[in-house]
Design an enzyme around this catalytic site. Structure first.
Site, short mmCIF file in Angstrom:
data_model
loop_
_atom_site.label_atom_id
_atom_site.label_comp_id
_atom_site.label_asym_id
_atom_site.label_seq_id
_atom_site.Cartn_x
_atom_site.Cartn_y
_atom_site.Cartn_z
CD GLU A 141 42.51 12.21 42.77
OE1 GLU A 141 42.19 11.34 43.60
OE2 GLU A 141 42.45 12.02 41.54
CD GLU A 161 45.44 10.56 39.29
OE1 GLU A 161 44.33 9.97 39.34
OE2 GLU A 161 46.15 10.77 40.29
O1 IFM Z 1 43.99 5.26 41.62
C1 IFM Z 1 43.44 6.51 41.81
C2 IFM Z 1 44.52 7.53 42.14
O2 IFM Z 1 45.25 7.15 43.25
C3 IFM Z 1 43.91 8.88 42.42
N1 IFM Z 1 43.02 9.27 41.34
C4 IFM Z 1 42.05 8.32 40.90
C5 IFM Z 1 42.71 7.00 40.57
C6 IFM Z 1 41.66 5.98 40.07
O3 IFM Z 1 40.68 5.80 41.02
#
Ligand code: IFM
Length: 466
Positions: free
Chosen positions: A178, A378
């Site tokens: 990210e 994710e």
């Molecule tokens: O916890 C975070 C992760 O580190 C990166 N993506 C989003 C998740 C939830 O906010």
């Protein structure tokens, strides 16, 4: 009594409808779970510094201990084995490998990930590391961090050191997690480490992270890496209304958040940033870094060739869409408004599974043959339910159905990682949000699988049995 937000049926029909080779995983990140911040020669990261500054995180929480995964990883690997996942996406802490971000490698740091890698393989789980999940060594930040082009070169050196040790056993590497969040939260608005509030002057951090990605792809390939991806965060941009201003606001947001980190990699060019009032932001004199003379452009000849080196997969992290309204007076041309009329998670995020399907279809429409296979690197949610987390089951079920619809419409999605295996340190929100399939009692470090753990386990078993 927990409220179910969608109907679901234990997942058997879902399992049957996903392609046979579809891969299941769980994801975590080093600073969010490891703890042991002073052990075995680990250096200080920007998150150690930031979380210890008063007022930066909720209730002053830090990752000092987190889930104590550094010591309890064998138990955590057993929990993953109990789920039956194919893949584990974890991150390597750069300050464990190079405590100052440059120079000699700390063997004890590499040894930890070596043990973890072998432990996973012994349980039939493929290790899929992310090289950077936000824990930049503090000495690199002291030299400008991601505003400094040199950080990209240091990252490639670090990638080389990790790959030298692990490349023979890793399934898929992810370079960065990210980068948009690093730019926006870390450097534009100061909500995350390193806490800079530069607004559009943070844009060079996008280029330097993308350059770091491209240089790392080269370093990983040179060490025989089999598969390489980047885990990008995507936020579908919905106009708040039908006015031209709202539509333009959503387009500007889409460029900044979604296209900026995808197009240089897949197409070898930047999207037009003029809608953001930032047309020249990557040109000369815009914070190319303390080590660089200010008259050099941020984007230099050959950079985009490095950045667009072929990758084997695109990682998609998805949580929610945003609603955008025109903001003619603001520093940015959009205002983020709440999405109304939807159930929300414990963190107040709207639950919109169909936006994941639409996002996947949009990626395919936009990038066509340039889009590599996609992995959902994710997806998940925080809820307050302690163990009987029916809302999380419903969330995951609905989002997987959205993925299935995208697959049915021809998008090549190969796998899905739940965020997260276990409750963990949710950055500026500390330990308050709970994203885990496994509940953590932070006082005792006791791990207790939730109902969603059993649901995911059964779903995976049903899919594997088909
Ligand atoms: O916890 C975070 C992760 O580190 C990166 N993506 C989003 C998740 C939830 O906010």
């Amino acid at each position: 009594m927990t409220r179910r937000i969608f109907a679901f049926d234990e997942g058997a029909d879902l399992a049957r409808s996903l392609p046979p080779g579809f891969r299941w995983g769980v994801a975590t990140a080093a600073y969010q779970i490891e703890g042991a911040v002073d052990e075995d020669g680990r250096g200080t990261s920007i998150w150690d510094t930031f979380s210890h500054e008063p007022g930066r995180t909720r209730d002053g929480h830090t990752g000092d201990v987190a889930c104590d995964h550094y010591h309890r990883w064998p138990e955590d690997v057993r929990l993953m084995a109990g789920l039956g996942v194919h893949d584990y996406r974890f991150s390597v802490a750069w300050p464990r490998i190079q405590p100052t971000g440059a120079g000699p490698v700390n063997a004890a740091g590499l040894d930890f990930y070596d043990r973890l890698t072998d432990g996973l393989l012994e349980h039939g789980i493929t290790p899929n590391p992310t090289l950077y999940h936000w824990d930049l060594p503090q000495p690199l930040e002291d030299r400008g961090g991601w505003l400094n082009r040199d950080t990209a070169h240091r990252f490639a050196e670090y990638a080389d050191a990790v790959a030298e040790r692990l490349a023979d056993r890793v399934g898929m590497w992810m370079t960065l997690n990210e980068p948009v969040v690093v730019m926006a939260y870390g450097y534009a608005f100061g909500l995350h480490a390193p806490g800079r509030a530069l607004v559009l002057d943070a844009l060079p951090t996008a280029h330097h992270q993308l350059l770091a990605h491209g240089l790392a792809v080269g370093a990983l390939r040179a060490r025989g890496a089999r598969r390489i991806a980047i885990a990008n965060h995507y936020i579908p941009a919905w106009p708040a209304g039908e006015t031209a201003g709202d539509i333009a606001a959503a387009e500007a947001f889409d460029i900044l958040i979604n296209r900026l980190f995808t197009e240089p990699i897949l197409l070898g060019r930047y999207p037009d940033l003029s809608a953001l009032g930032a047309a020249g932001a990557l040109a000369a004199g815009h914070g190319a870094g303390p080590a660089d003379p200010g008259d050099l452009p941020v984007v230099r000849d050959g950079d985009l060739d490095v950045i667009s080196a072929p990758i084997d997969a695109l990682g998609v992290n998805y949580y929610q869409p945003n609603l955008l309204a025109a903001a003619p007076e603001g520093p940015l041309p959009f205002d983020i408004r709440p999405v109304e009329g939807r159930p929300t998670t414990g963190t107040g995020w709207p639950v919109v599974p169909e936006a994941l399907r639409d996002l996947l279809l949009d990626l395919r429409r936009r990038y066509g043959g340039a889009l590599p296979p996609v992995h959902i690197t994710e997806n998940g949610c925080s809820y307050d339910e302690r163990l009987d987390d029916a809302d999380r089951v419903a969330f995951l079920d609905a989002h997987l159905r959205a993925v299935r619809e995208a697959i049915d419409e021809g998008v090549d999605v190969r796998g899905y990682y739940v965020w997260s295996l276990m409750d963990n340190f949710e950055w500026a929100e500390g330990y308050h949000p709970r994203f885990g399939l496994v509940h953590i009692d932070y006082a005792t470090q006791r791990r207790t699988p939730r109902a969603s753990y059993a649901w995911y386990r059964d779903l995976i078993a049903a899919h594997r049995a088909r």
